[in-house]
Design an enzyme around this catalytic site. Structure first.
Site, PDB file in Angstrom:
ATOM      1  N   TYR A   1      35.786  29.844  40.165  1.00 16.41           N
ATOM      2  CA  TYR A   1      35.957  30.925  41.145  1.00 16.41           C
ATOM      3  C   TYR A   1      34.600  31.443  41.632  1.00 16.41           C
ATOM      4  CZ  TYR A   1      37.487  35.320  43.218  1.00 16.41           C
ATOM      5  OH  TYR A   1      37.702  36.362  44.084  1.00 16.41           O
TER       6      TYR A   1
ATOM      7  N   VAL B   1      46.701  26.360  53.013  1.00 18.27           N
ATOM      8  CA  VAL B   1      45.366  26.235  53.618  1.00 18.27           C
ATOM      9  C   VAL B   1      44.594  25.027  53.097  1.00 18.27           C
ATOM     10  CG1 VAL B   1      45.155  28.711  54.118  1.00 18.27           C
ATOM     11  CG2 VAL B   1      44.215  27.804  51.971  1.00 18.27           C
TER      12      VAL B   1
HETATM   13  N1  LIG Z   1      41.276  41.790  44.295  1.00 18.65           N
HETATM   14  C1  LIG Z   1      39.993  41.696  43.993  1.00 18.65           C
HETATM   15  O1  LIG Z   1      39.477  42.340  43.057  1.00 18.65           O
HETATM   16  C2  LIG Z   1      39.084  40.808  44.781  1.00 18.65           C
HETATM   17  C3  LIG Z   1      37.697  41.000  44.666  1.00 18.65           C
HETATM   18  C4  LIG Z   1      36.839  40.176  45.396  1.00 18.65           C
HETATM   19  C5  LIG Z   1      37.365  39.208  46.225  1.00 18.65           C
HETATM   20  N2  LIG Z   1      38.723  39.039  46.305  1.00 18.65           N
HETATM   21  C6  LIG Z   1      39.235  38.010  47.204  1.00 18.65           C
HETATM   22  O2  LIG Z   1      40.122  38.627  48.123  1.00 18.65           O
HETATM   23  C7  LIG Z   1      41.144  37.716  48.498  1.00 18.65           C
HETATM   24  C8  LIG Z   1      42.514  38.296  48.199  1.00 18.65           C
HETATM   25  O3  LIG Z   1      42.557  38.720  46.845  1.00 18.65           O
HETATM   26  P1  LIG Z   1      43.911  39.254  46.186  1.00 18.65           P
HETATM   27  O4  LIG Z   1      43.522  40.150  45.074  1.00 18.65           O
HETATM   28  O5  LIG Z   1      44.836  39.756  47.224  1.00 18.65           O
HETATM   29  O6  LIG Z   1      44.482  37.858  45.588  1.00 18.65           O
HETATM   30  P2  LIG Z   1      45.994  37.401  45.221  1.00 18.65           P
HETATM   31  O7  LIG Z   1      45.874  36.281  44.246  1.00 18.65           O
HETATM   32  O8  LIG Z   1      46.820  38.585  44.834  1.00 18.65           O
HETATM   33  O9  LIG Z   1      46.564  36.866  46.614  1.00 18.65           O
HETATM   34  C9  LIG Z   1      46.209  35.622  47.127  1.00 18.65           C
HETATM   35  C10 LIG Z   1      47.199  35.234  48.201  1.00 18.65           C
HETATM   36  O10 LIG Z   1      46.816  33.943  48.694  1.00 18.65           O
HETATM   37  C11 LIG Z   1      47.980  33.115  48.745  1.00 18.65           C
HETATM   38  N3  LIG Z   1      47.602  31.702  48.595  1.00 18.65           N
HETATM   39  C12 LIG Z   1      47.157  31.075  47.480  1.00 18.65           C
HETATM   40  N4  LIG Z   1      46.952  29.770  47.741  1.00 18.65           N
HETATM   41  C13 LIG Z   1      47.270  29.569  49.049  1.00 18.65           C
HETATM   42  C14 LIG Z   1      47.277  28.429  49.882  1.00 18.65           C
HETATM   43  N5  LIG Z   1      46.932  27.220  49.418  1.00 18.65           N
HETATM   44  N6  LIG Z   1      47.636  28.584  51.175  1.00 18.65           N
HETATM   45  C15 LIG Z   1      48.011  29.810  51.650  1.00 18.65           C
HETATM   46  N7  LIG Z   1      48.047  30.917  50.892  1.00 18.65           N
HETATM   47  C16 LIG Z   1      47.685  30.800  49.599  1.00 18.65           C
HETATM   48  C17 LIG Z   1      48.832  33.591  47.575  1.00 18.65           C
HETATM   49  O11 LIG Z   1      50.184  33.181  47.718  1.00 18.65           O
HETATM   50  C18 LIG Z   1      48.628  35.096  47.667  1.00 18.65           C
HETATM   51  O12 LIG Z   1      49.536  35.684  48.580  1.00 18.65           O
HETATM   52  C19 LIG Z   1      40.826  36.431  47.769  1.00 18.65           C
HETATM   53  O13 LIG Z   1      39.996  35.606  48.579  1.00 18.65           O
HETATM   54  C20 LIG Z   1      40.043  36.910  46.568  1.00 18.65           C
HETATM   55  O14 LIG Z   1      39.232  35.889  46.032  1.00 18.65           O
HETATM   56  C21 LIG Z   1      39.584  39.823  45.608  1.00 18.65           C
END
Ligand SMILES: NC(=O)c1ccc[n+]([C@@H]2O[C@H](COP(=O)([O-])OP(=O)(O)OC[C@H]3O[C@@H](n4cnc5c(N)ncnc54)[C@H](O)[C@@H]3O)[C@@H](O)[C@H]2O)c1
Length: 251
Positions: free
Chosen positions: A157, A63
């Site tokens: 972040y 992305v």
């Molecule tokens: N899990 C939480 O507690 C939480 C809380 C608030 C917000 N979020 C947000 O929710 C979303 C998902 O969180 P998660 O826990 O599943 O995170 P994660 O790190 O487990 O997953 C992130 C995914 O994004 C993919 N990714 C990373 N860089 C990329 C790129 N350049 N192009 C395409 N794909 C890419 C990774 O390969 C992975 O599959 C994120 O935006 C995170 O910031 C998560």
């Protein structure tokens, strides 16, 4: 089947929340594009959807790259002829190393911003022509409660999620006349299958004590809001950030 035949691009759909959104959208009848940097994991989630009788297309995508996000939109259009939903979920998140703001290396700051901020903008940019032409579309961005909290030890972040809320409002304003809704979901700490340093499994239980609903948030707690924002039920809601956080009391 609230998303029957809708074409939904889900970035970062190979694991964690993205995978949960992909499976849930497919379960509502959407044709799902898994736009994921990790090709193997993206293909595995697409296979899971197909095994359950759904339709999915795994597209290895970065992305942070304009060429890659353009190719993503083109491939979705080639396959299914339209793009109804973009769920900007991909982020540098579970791999973050926690450290004080004045110890974050500049390269790490830039790499995170390239994905978490530029990536959200580039994906909006890639799907905008199709959504404008359709005069209909739903963009959902994943922010985080950490922006409200100013949570310590991952300033890049925290700042990136503030930018996601800004992008949500700005793109909503620019696409409103085209029938495109742009909203964000702000989750609390959500435990997925992926272990991480930002909130360990033990830390998650302590974190949940700050919520009105004192249990650890699960991916299933987020999918209903995402489906609502992707469906026609939310056609008059735009530019909003919805906190799905068990009533976190810091707000
Ligand atoms: N899990 C939480 O507690 C939480 C809380 C608030 C917000 N979020 C947000 O929710 C979303 C998902 O969180 P998660 O826990 O599943 O995170 P994660 O790190 O487990 O997953 C992130 C995914 O994004 C993919 N990714 C990373 N860089 C990329 C790129 N350049 N192009 C395409 N794909 C890419 C990774 O390969 C992975 O599959 C994120 O935006 C995170 O910031 C998560």
């Amino acid at each position: 089947m609230r998303l029957q035949d809708q074409v939904a691009i889900i970035t970062g759909g190979g694991q964690g929340l993205g995978r949960a959104f992909a499976l849930a959208f497919a379960g509502e009848g959407a044709r799902v594009v898994i736009a994921e940097r990790n090709a193997e994991r993206g293909a595995a989630v697409a296979a899971e959807i197909e095994a359950a009788g759904g339709q999915a297309l795994a597209l290895p995508t970065d992305v942070a790259s304009e060429a890659s996000t353009r190719a993503m939109a083109d491939a979705a259009l080639d396959r299914w002829g339209r793009i109804d939903i973009l769920l900007n979920n991909a982020a540098i998140f579970s791999t973050i190393k926690m450290r004080p703001f004045d110890e974050i290396p500049v390269q790490e700051w830039d790499d995170l911003m390239a994905v978490n901020v530029r990536g959200v903008w580039l994906c909006c940019k890639a799907v905008a022509p199709a959504m404008r032409a359709q005069r209909r579309g739903k963009i959902i961005n994943i922010a985080s409660v950490v922006f409200d909290l100013g949570r310590a030890n991952y300033l890049h972040y925290v700042a990136s999620k503030g930018a996601v809320i800004g992008i949500t409002r700005g793109v909503a304003t620019e696409l409103g006349d085209y029938g495109v809704n742009v909203n964000a979901i702000s989750p609390s700490s959500t435990q997925t299958e992926i272990p991480r340093e930002t909130v360990t499994r033990e830390g998650a239980v302590a974190f949940a004590q700050n919520q009105t609903i004192k249990r650890v948030q699960a991916p299933a707690d987020l999918v209903g809001t995402a489906i609502f924002l992707a469906s026609s039920d939310s056609d008059f809601i735009t530019g909003q950030t919805i906190n799905v956080d068990g009533g976190l009391r810091f707000h």
